[in-house]
Design an enzyme around this catalytic site. Structure first.
Site, PDB file in Angstrom:
ATOM      1  N   ASP A 281      15.953  32.828  11.942  1.00  0.00           N
ATOM      2  CA  ASP A 281      16.755  31.810  12.631  1.00  0.00           C
ATOM      3  C   ASP A 281      17.474  30.897  11.643  1.00  0.00           C
ATOM      4  O   ASP A 281      17.481  31.159  10.435  1.00  0.00           O
ATOM      5  CB  ASP A 281      15.873  30.993  13.587  1.00  0.00           C
ATOM      6  CG  ASP A 281      14.921  30.061  12.854  1.00  0.00           C
ATOM      7  OD1 ASP A 281      14.564  30.380  11.702  1.00  0.00           O
ATOM      8  OD2 ASP A 281      14.544  29.024  13.422  1.00  0.00           O
ATOM      9  N   ASP A 285      12.508  29.880   9.607  1.00  0.00           N
ATOM     10  CA  ASP A 285      11.078  29.868   9.902  1.00  0.00           C
ATOM     11  C   ASP A 285      10.686  30.816  11.038  1.00  0.00           C
ATOM     12  O   ASP A 285       9.511  31.058  11.262  1.00  0.00           O
ATOM     13  CB  ASP A 285      10.558  28.442  10.159  1.00  0.00           C
ATOM     14  CG  ASP A 285      11.293  27.720  11.269  1.00  0.00           C
ATOM     15  OD1 ASP A 285      12.216  28.310  11.860  1.00  0.00           O
ATOM     16  OD2 ASP A 285      10.947  26.548  11.532  1.00  0.00           O
ATOM     17  N   LYS A 380       5.956  27.671   9.868  1.00  0.00           N
ATOM     18  CA  LYS A 380       6.078  29.088  10.163  1.00  0.00           C
ATOM     19  C   LYS A 380       7.075  29.668   9.179  1.00  0.00           C
ATOM     20  O   LYS A 380       7.873  28.937   8.600  1.00  0.00           O
ATOM     21  CB  LYS A 380       6.488  29.313  11.610  1.00  0.00           C
ATOM     22  CG  LYS A 380       7.722  28.560  12.085  1.00  0.00           C
ATOM     23  CD  LYS A 380       7.848  28.710  13.603  1.00  0.00           C
ATOM     24  CE  LYS A 380       9.143  28.141  14.145  1.00  0.00           C
ATOM     25  NZ  LYS A 380       9.037  26.742  14.517  1.00  0.00           N
TER      26      LYS A 380
HETATM   27  C1  VG1 Z   1      10.669  25.439  20.413  1.00  0.00           C
HETATM   28  C2  VG1 Z   1       9.574  26.466  20.524  1.00  0.00           C
HETATM   29  C3  VG1 Z   1       8.359  26.040  19.715  1.00  0.00           C
HETATM   30  C4  VG1 Z   1       8.790  25.773  18.270  1.00  0.00           C
HETATM   31  C5  VG1 Z   1       9.926  24.771  18.242  1.00  0.00           C
HETATM   32  C6  VG1 Z   1      10.471  24.552  16.847  1.00  0.00           C
HETATM   33  O1  VG1 Z   1      10.235  24.219  20.969  1.00  0.00           O
HETATM   34  O2  VG1 Z   1       9.215  26.675  21.858  1.00  0.00           O
HETATM   35  O3  VG1 Z   1       7.383  27.037  19.784  1.00  0.00           O
HETATM   36  O4  VG1 Z   1       7.710  25.289  17.518  1.00  0.00           O
HETATM   37  O5  VG1 Z   1      10.998  25.229  19.049  1.00  0.00           O
HETATM   38  O6  VG1 Z   1      10.893  25.754  16.287  1.00  0.00           O
HETATM   39  P1  VG1 Z   1      10.638  23.748  22.444  1.00  0.00           P
HETATM   40  O7  VG1 Z   1      10.053  22.375  22.579  1.00  0.00           O
HETATM   41  O8  VG1 Z   1      12.126  23.799  22.527  1.00  0.00           O
HETATM   42  O9  VG1 Z   1      10.011  24.735  23.369  1.00  0.00           O
HETATM   43  V1  VG1 Z   1      12.267  25.757  15.293  1.00  0.00           V
HETATM   44  O10 VG1 Z   1      12.408  27.287  14.604  1.00  0.00           O
HETATM   45  O11 VG1 Z   1      13.408  25.250  16.332  1.00  0.00           O
HETATM   46  O12 VG1 Z   1      11.896  24.611  14.144  1.00  0.00           O
HETATM   47 CO    CO Z   2      13.501  27.312  13.019  1.00  0.00          CO
END
Ligand code: VG1
Ligand code: CO
Length: 551
Positions: A281, A285, A380
């Site tokens: 992404d 991560d 991650k």
């Molecule tokens: C989303 C995912 C969550 C992850 C977060 C940040 O959050 O569901 O599992 O940890 O993104 O990932 P939410 O609140 O939109 O469901 V990243 O790669 O955006 O730092």
């Molecule tokens: Co991310």
């Protein structure tokens, strides 16, 4: 150089979500928006009276629009707040896992990561900023809440009247009394990967003709993937596609899932498919794993990695345990039970894994949203997951699909899908959640989706978590409906979006009948999907008859 103390007033809405503060880029670019937030972070992590005196910070981002500008602003503010040193990735680039690796390897007093992750970039896209603690992970809620409270009372910020720092060359310069060290954003991370995985075995795999396609989605992972997969491991040139980070990520949506990476999925389902494919992404991560003709759900990937990690040198001594976010399927728990290791269920967001990793209770962690990682960093790590898969493939020499099917035969299969309703009306989504929450106690015993065989609710709750290490609590982390038929539906509102609301509905059902392991998840989950839709009246309340994204 003159330090200036600039008067300001609190700006509303600077409350960090699941992972730092994310806003539309234009909001972040408003006068004082970035400055207020950065000063609030410095006030919380600095010492009263002494500011950042003696502190070293790590700084970098995913290269999206406004990244460079924001880094110059932060450097000047860090100097004006008395920081001793800031380590900056060359050209301001640093993937999220690499930032975590640098914070840990160089023992800095935490770091600032500029990213809105998988959200689209550009002037009309999103921007984000998060503070990571010295252990390398996202700040826990106690700290993010303190930062938010500080943004509500801020009256002034400190900055420096100075020109920009040259970030294009590796080396050290000074900004007033503060050292600015520009470093190669790939080197420390690549060394860490080399220490965990059997590079010679993976090299041999590629030398034997194994083919790979890695889609960096024009985001931050390109330089890392090229250096590691092509240069160090010998994947043929061109194996890494969309490798140049662009300020707008090429106009794409760098979220590695079957909808936003559909070309890669189409390639893998077609006749020209290579042996293995993966995507990452915006900030590097997340990971998506595909084999020829097969998509590996993140929940299954975590389970397969847990079952096979000992094939990689870094994990040869076995795992201490595995943690997963609550909406992630229970597939990894089944492996943990068989291995006799710890298994934890935490709220959504990597920040909840930090204490478990620090305390040595778990080695691997994962989320259904394409996040997998280990105790090597506190984020991650997309490329790490790809390398662990490659290490396993190099040792097992079986196709991805065969490994997956064998796994299901050994453990049963947790059919899984997530349905996202993106950009829906915020008030309607909040009302849906509130009304469902109010009805939770009445649901057990009721039967739904009757024309699809029917499912009976066995229990329903609003997920709350008490951290087993530090005792901190988090409530309201998602509405869970359990069904007697070994199925589950979970409802959550996203905490990373910037416009309207996104409803996430997580659906799963366990199957261990050997004759029913290879079905299509949407079909096998039809009754769970229908029951969730009926119970929450998704179509009626949101005015949508289908989700935008099915993972
Ligand atoms: C989303 C995912 C969550 C992850 C977060 C940040 O959050 O569901 O599992 O940890 O993104 O990932 P939410 O609140 O939109 O469901 V990243 O790669 O955006 O730092
Ligand atoms: Co991310």
């Amino acid at each position: 150089m003159a330090v200036s103390i600039v008067e300001t007033t609190p700006i509303e809405g600077q409350k960090p979500g699941t992972s730092g503060l994310r806003k539309q880029t234009r909001v972040f670019m408003q006068p004082d928006f970035l400055e207020n937030y950065v000063q609030a972070i410095f006030d919380v992590i600095g010492s009263p009276g002494g500011g950042l005196a003696g502190k070293t910070l790590t700084l970098g981002g995913d290269g999206r629009y406004f990244n460079k500008r924001a880094i110059q602003t932060i450097l000047k503010m860090a100097a004006a707040n008395g920081a001793a040193r800031v380590l900056v990735g060359r050209n301001g680039i640093l993937s999220t896992p690499a930032a975590s690796a640098v914070i840990r390897a160089r023992k800095t007093d935490g770091g600032l990561i500029l990213s809105a992750s998988h959200n689209p970039a550009g002037e009309d896209g999103d921007f984000g900023l998060k503070y990571n603690i010295p252990a390398g992970g996202p700040a826990p809620e106690g700290i993010t809440e303190a930062i938010y409270q500080r943004t509500r009372e801020i009256r002034a910020y400190r900055t420096l009247e100075a020109g920009d720092v040259d970030l294009a060359r590796v080396g050290q310069t000074k900004l007033d009394g503060m050292a600015v060290e520009v470093f190669d954003p790939v080197a420390i991370y690549a060394d860490l990967m080399r220490s965990l995985f059997d590079f010679p075995a993976i090299r041999e795999l590629f030398a034997s003709g194994f083919t790979l396609r890695f889609d960096a989605m024009h985001a931050v992972t390109g330089p890392y993937a090229k250096a590691i997969l092509e240069d160090a491991l010998g994947a043929p040139a061109g194996s890494v596609m969309n490798a140049t980070p662009l300020p707008d990520f090429g106009g794409g949506h760098p979220d590695p899932n079957p909808v936003y990476a559909k070309e890669l999925v189409a390639l893998m389902m077609g006749p020209e498919a290579p042996d293995f494919a993966a995507a990452s992404d915006g900030d590097g991560d997340r990971n998506m794993i595909l084999g020829r003709g097969v998509y590996v759900t993140p929940s299954d990937s975590l389970a397969v990695l847990t079952a096979n990690a000992q094939l990689a040198p870094g994990y040869a001594g076995g795992l201490k345990g595995v943690a997963r976010s609550m909406p992630t399927s229970r597939a990894a728990d089944r492996v943990a039970a068989k291995l006799g290791i710890n298994a934890f269920e935490t709220p959504t967001g990597w920040k909840f894994f930090g204490t478990l990793l620090d305390a040595g209770l778990v080695t691997l962690c994962g989320e259904e949203s394409a996040g997998t990682g280990s105790d090597h960093v506190r984020e991650k790590d997309g490329l790490w997951a790809v390398l662990l898969w490659l290490n396993i493939l190099a040792r097992r020499r079986q196709p991805v699909g065969e490994i997956l099917r064998q796994h299901w035969r050994d453990y049963g299969r947790d059919y899984y899908t997530r349905h996202d309703y993106e950009g829906v009306d915020k008030a309607a989504a909040e009302a849906l959640m509130a009304d469902l929450r109010a009805r939770l106690a009445d649901l057990p015993g009721q039967r739904f989706a009757k024309d699809l065989g029917g499912l009976t609710v066995s229990a329903a709750d609003d997920f709350a978590y008490t951290d087993p290490v530090d005792g901190s609590t988090a409530t309201g982390q998602g509405l869970r409906l359990f069904f007697e038929e070994n199925a589950r539906a979970v409802f959550r509102l996203s905490g990373t979006g910037t416009v309207g609301a996104t409803l996430r509905v997580y659906l799963e059902r366990f199957e261990d009948d050997p004759g029913r392991l290879e079905g299509d998840p949407q079909q096998r989950l039809a009754a769970v999907i229908a029951a969730a839709g009926e119970i929450a009246d998704i179509a009626g309340r949101l005015g949508r008859d289908a989700p935008d994204v099915r993972t």
